[in-house]
Each structure stands twice: as C-alpha cells, then as structure tokens.
Design a protein around this motif. Structure first.
Motif, PDB file in Angstrom:
ATOM      1  N   SER A   1       4.342 -10.676 -31.231  1.00  0.00           N
ATOM      2  CA  SER A   1       3.342 -11.831 -31.282  1.00  0.00           C
ATOM      3  C   SER A   1       1.870 -10.951 -30.845  1.00  0.00           C
ATOM      4  N   VAL A   2       2.007 -10.425 -29.742  1.00  0.00           N
ATOM      5  CA  VAL A   2       0.803  -9.874 -29.359  1.00  0.00           C
ATOM      6  C   VAL A   2      -0.096  -8.893 -30.261  1.00  0.00           C
ATOM      7  N   LEU A   3       0.938  -8.069 -30.763  1.00  0.00           N
ATOM      8  CA  LEU A   3       0.453  -6.945 -31.835  1.00  0.00           C
ATOM      9  C   LEU A   3       0.045  -7.765 -32.867  1.00  0.00           C
ATOM     10  N   LEU A   4       0.720  -8.747 -33.466  1.00  0.00           N
ATOM     11  CA  LEU A   4       0.156  -9.320 -34.710  1.00  0.00           C
ATOM     12  C   LEU A   4      -1.274  -9.966 -34.673  1.00  0.00           C
ATOM     13  N   LEU A   5      -1.293 -10.859 -33.349  1.00  0.00           N
ATOM     14  CA  LEU A   5      -2.585 -11.429 -33.278  1.00  0.00           C
ATOM     15  C   LEU A   5      -3.580 -10.516 -33.083  1.00  0.00           C
ATOM     16  N   MET A   6      -3.473  -9.389 -32.700  1.00  0.00           N
ATOM     17  CA  MET A   6      -4.514  -8.184 -32.411  1.00  0.00           C
ATOM     18  C   MET A   6      -4.633  -7.722 -33.764  1.00  0.00           C
ATOM     19  N   GLY A   7      -3.563  -7.297 -34.687  1.00  0.00           N
ATOM     20  CA  GLY A   7      -3.467  -6.866 -35.820  1.00  0.00           C
ATOM     21  C   GLY A   7      -4.370  -7.593 -37.008  1.00  0.00           C
ATOM     22  N   LEU A   8      -3.946  -9.080 -36.645  1.00  0.00           N
ATOM     23  CA  LEU A   8      -4.781 -10.089 -37.832  1.00  0.00           C
ATOM     24  C   LEU A   8      -6.057 -10.010 -37.586  1.00  0.00           C
ATOM     25  N   GLY A   9      -6.553  -9.810 -36.245  1.00  0.00           N
ATOM     26  CA  GLY A   9      -7.962  -9.902 -36.000  1.00  0.00           C
ATOM     27  C   GLY A   9      -8.472  -8.637 -36.767  1.00  0.00           C
ATOM     28  N   LEU A  10      -7.970  -7.709 -36.569  1.00  0.00           N
ATOM     29  CA  LEU A  10      -8.471  -6.237 -37.008  1.00  0.00           C
ATOM     30  C   LEU A  10      -8.111  -6.110 -38.672  1.00  0.00           C
TER      31      LEU A  10
ATOM     32  N   GLY B   1      -6.274  -6.440 -16.705  1.00  0.00           N
ATOM     33  CA  GLY B   1      -7.243  -5.776 -15.999  1.00  0.00           C
ATOM     34  C   GLY B   1      -8.532  -5.391 -16.919  1.00  0.00           C
ATOM     35  N   PRO B   2      -9.378  -4.714 -16.420  1.00  0.00           N
ATOM     36  CA  PRO B   2     -10.594  -4.319 -17.491  1.00  0.00           C
ATOM     37  C   PRO B   2     -10.139  -3.504 -18.600  1.00  0.00           C
ATOM     38  N   THR B   3      -9.077  -2.542 -18.476  1.00  0.00           N
ATOM     39  CA  THR B   3      -8.692  -1.789 -19.693  1.00  0.00           C
ATOM     40  C   THR B   3      -7.707  -2.179 -20.465  1.00  0.00           C
ATOM     41  N   SER B   4      -7.183  -3.518 -19.968  1.00  0.00           N
ATOM     42  CA  SER B   4      -6.031  -3.996 -20.592  1.00  0.00           C
ATOM     43  C   SER B   4      -5.964  -4.046 -22.189  1.00  0.00           C
ATOM     44  N   GLY B   5      -7.022  -4.293 -22.775  1.00  0.00           N
ATOM     45  CA  GLY B   5      -7.268  -4.546 -24.311  1.00  0.00           C
ATOM     46  C   GLY B   5      -7.249  -3.056 -25.118  1.00  0.00           C
ATOM     47  N   SER B   6      -7.831  -2.053 -24.166  1.00  0.00           N
ATOM     48  CA  SER B   6      -7.717  -0.744 -24.802  1.00  0.00           C
ATOM     49  C   SER B   6      -6.689  -0.243 -24.812  1.00  0.00           C
ATOM     50  N   LEU B   7      -5.652  -0.691 -24.038  1.00  0.00           N
ATOM     51  CA  LEU B   7      -4.173  -0.183 -24.143  1.00  0.00           C
ATOM     52  C   LEU B   7      -3.483  -0.478 -25.604  1.00  0.00           C
ATOM     53  N   TYR B   8      -4.100  -1.523 -26.256  1.00  0.00           N
ATOM     54  CA  TYR B   8      -3.411  -2.032 -27.348  1.00  0.00           C
ATOM     55  C   TYR B   8      -4.131  -1.749 -28.489  1.00  0.00           C
ATOM     56  N   ILE B   9      -5.278  -1.223 -28.384  1.00  0.00           N
ATOM     57  CA  ILE B   9      -6.184  -1.020 -29.745  1.00  0.00           C
ATOM     58  C   ILE B   9      -5.453   0.289 -30.618  1.00  0.00           C
ATOM     59  N   VAL B  10      -4.916   1.131 -30.100  1.00  0.00           N
ATOM     60  CA  VAL B  10      -4.254   2.195 -30.989  1.00  0.00           C
ATOM     61  C   VAL B  10      -3.146   1.538 -31.573  1.00  0.00           C
ATOM     62  N   ASP B  11      -2.045   0.828 -30.845  1.00  0.00           N
ATOM     63  CA  ASP B  11      -1.064   0.129 -31.695  1.00  0.00           C
ATOM     64  C   ASP B  11      -1.744  -1.020 -32.708  1.00  0.00           C
ATOM     65  N   ALA B  12      -2.874  -1.626 -32.640  1.00  0.00           N
ATOM     66  CA  ALA B  12      -3.204  -2.592 -33.244  1.00  0.00           C
ATOM     67  C   ALA B  12      -3.678  -1.990 -34.675  1.00  0.00           C
ATOM     68  N   PHE B  13      -4.611  -0.725 -34.429  1.00  0.00           N
ATOM     69  CA  PHE B  13      -4.883   0.107 -35.686  1.00  0.00           C
ATOM     70  C   PHE B  13      -3.475   0.552 -36.395  1.00  0.00           C
ATOM     71  N   LEU B  14      -2.568   1.065 -35.666  1.00  0.00           N
ATOM     72  CA  LEU B  14      -1.512   1.412 -36.410  1.00  0.00           C
ATOM     73  C   LEU B  14      -0.808   0.372 -37.120  1.00  0.00           C
ATOM     74  N   VAL B  15      -0.722  -0.688 -36.709  1.00  0.00           N
ATOM     75  CA  VAL B  15      -0.269  -1.973 -37.275  1.00  0.00           C
ATOM     76  C   VAL B  15      -0.812  -2.238 -38.683  1.00  0.00           C
TER      77      VAL B  15
END
Length: 304
Positions: A22-31, A229-243
């Motif tokens: 769900s989180v990856l999909l929402l991030m991936g949809l925005g990307l 935390g301040p870097t929480s979003g950056s932890l998902y950016i690679v996975d989102a681009f991968l998606v």
C-alpha cells in the motif's frame, strides 16, 4: 510446527506485504504521474511523503492538546490535510524550480536531490532529529481474527482501503476527467496540445502537484505502520523508483502490479531470510526480469 501454523504465518506475512504494498503503491503512483507522465526525475519525492507523515503527527498533537474529544475523528481529516500540504509544496516546487529544468534530466536530478537534503534539514530544525509517531484513534488499533491463529491488523486493512480509494480515484481522473485528457494529450504530443489550446505549463504544474499530494497521502498511511523521522521518505525513494521502472514508466496499472509483486516477495522472503537478504533477493528478481523485458511489465503503446 503444524501445516496450519505455517499457513497462518505465511498469510500474516503476506498481509504484512500488503501493508508495504500500500505504501509503495501510493509512493509509486505519485512517481508514475511525475516521472512516467512528465519525465521528471524527482529525488525529493520521499520528502513530500514525509510532509504528509508530519502533517498527521501535527494533527494528532494539536487534537490531543486542544480537542481531545475529537481524537477518534481527526485521522481522516489529517489525511486530507496531508494531501493538501504536499500538493501546495509540490505546486511551489514546480513553480520555483522544476519549470526551469524541463528537458534537462541530469540538472533536475541534481536540483531535486539538493532540495531533498534541504527539506530534511528543515525537518531536523523545526521538528527534531528523533523519530515521532502520532497517537492513532482507537478504531485503528487491534486486529481481526477470521480464524484461530490468524490475526490481521486493522490499521493494515484501513491502509489497503485508502490505497484502493486513491488508486481508483487517480485512474478515474486520468481517463475520465478533463485534467487527465490534458495530461495524456501533453504526453502524446506537447506541440499539438499547445496548438489545440491546452495550457501545457499549467498542466505540468498541476500534474506535479497532484503527484506530490499522493506522496503526502502515502506519508499519512505510513504513520499507521511506522515512526517518522527526517529521512523516512528517502528510505522509500529507491523502492518507489524501482516500482515505477519495473511496472513500466508510463503505466499506472503496471505500477500497481509491480508494487504488489515487489512488496509480497520482500515480505514473505523476510520470514525465511534476513531483511538485507530479502532485499537482495527482490532486487535480483527485478533486475533479472528487466534484463529480459527492459521496457517493464506493461510497456506503453507508442505510435510511430
């Protein structure tokens, strides 16, 4: 360990994978909207997710302090606020930065990476370096046990329902609204779209802002399964681009299928392997498939 125990554990891991999905999909949809439809590499996309997560935390803190009687009702309103704050931040980012860098992908990548670091520092300065979590309403707590030994978290089911709602809304908007028609016309042929009276600059700005707003919703969903935390979003950016890359850069349906496959592979393999090895296994599978099919799972149809 009996077969039923193994089956229940596998099902629970699979459902944990659905929460990650769900989180990856929402991030991936925005990307997918920003990168797939506009060709903009937004390395600050994770920070717009963090804006949404901090918005929920702020809503929780303010409600708990000034209106504790509304604690059971604040969360849906906080999700809407997360979208709006991330949308406004995306709108301002496109106006101030991105519009000057179209057709310059390397410059866009470097500029948004710098923006990402700057936003992280703003979070550290004004919110703090430590991770925080909002106080969730009681109706999001606990689990549902359809059978003995199988516990499904209620917050995970809520995040899945939210993801389905956002995905359906985006697909409807993309293929049944005037904005979606303008986006698709601009992607197909920008010069012709301009000639027919479409304001492609405003379409770009709106598209970028909507993509960032969806990332804000992803951040709101993330608060139900993890701390921010301040870097929480950056932890998902690679996975989102991968998606997005794995699904096909211009395909929203491909993004859905890709997010599901990656999340389930990673979640189920984490039960049998370490977290790092599960990520390596997932990456190896994705790279292998991309070597066979470099255009992704769902390639866009292009007229020649």
């Amino acid at each position: 360990m009996s077969f039923n125990d193994i089956l229940n554990i596998t099902l629970m891991q699979g459902f944990a994978g659905l929460s990650l999905f769900s989180v990856l999909l929402l991030m991936g949809l925005g990307l997918a909207v920003i990168f797939g439809q506009m060709g903009v590499i937004n390395m600050a996309h994770g920070e717009f997710m963090t804006i949404g997560a901090y918005t929920v935390f702020l809503g929780s803190t303010l409600t708990e302090t000034f209106a504790p009687g509304l604690m059971q009702a604040y969360f849906p309103l906080a999700i809407v606020a997360a979208f709006l704050f991330a949308f406004i931040a995306g709108w301002l980012t496109e106006w101030a930065l991105i519009r000057h860098l179209y057709k310059r992908p390397l410059d866009t990548l470097l500029a948004t990476w710098g923006l990402s670091l700057a936003i992280q520092q703003v979070f550290r300065t004004f919110v703090g370096p430590k991770e925080v979590s909002p106080t969730l309403p009681d109706w999001l707590m606990g689990s549902w046990a359809p059978v003995e030994g199988l516990d499904i978290p209620i917050n995970g089911m809520f995040v899945m329902a939210l993801t389905l709602l956002v995905t359906g809304g985006l697909l409807f908007a993309m293929y049944r609204s005037r904005w979606g028609l303008r986006v698709r016309a601009t992607v197909a042929n920008r010069s012709m779209a301009n000639a027919t009276g479409i304001n492609t600059r405003m379409t770009d700005r709106m598209t970028f802002a909507i993509g960032c707003g969806i990332a804000g919703v992803a951040g709101a969903a993330f608060t139900t399964i993890g701390s921010t935390g301040p870097t929480s979003g950056s932890l998902y950016i690679v996975d989102a681009f991968l998606v997005v890359t794995f699904g096909g850069a211009a395909s929203l349906l491909g993004t859905v299928a890709s997010a599901f496959g990656i999340a389930q592979t990673q979640s189920i393999s984490e039960f049998f392997l370490t977290g790092s090895m599960a990520k390596v296994l997932t990456l190896m599978l994705v790279v292998t498939i991309l070597m066979i099919r470099p255009q992704g799972l769902f390639a866009a149809k292009v007229r020649r």
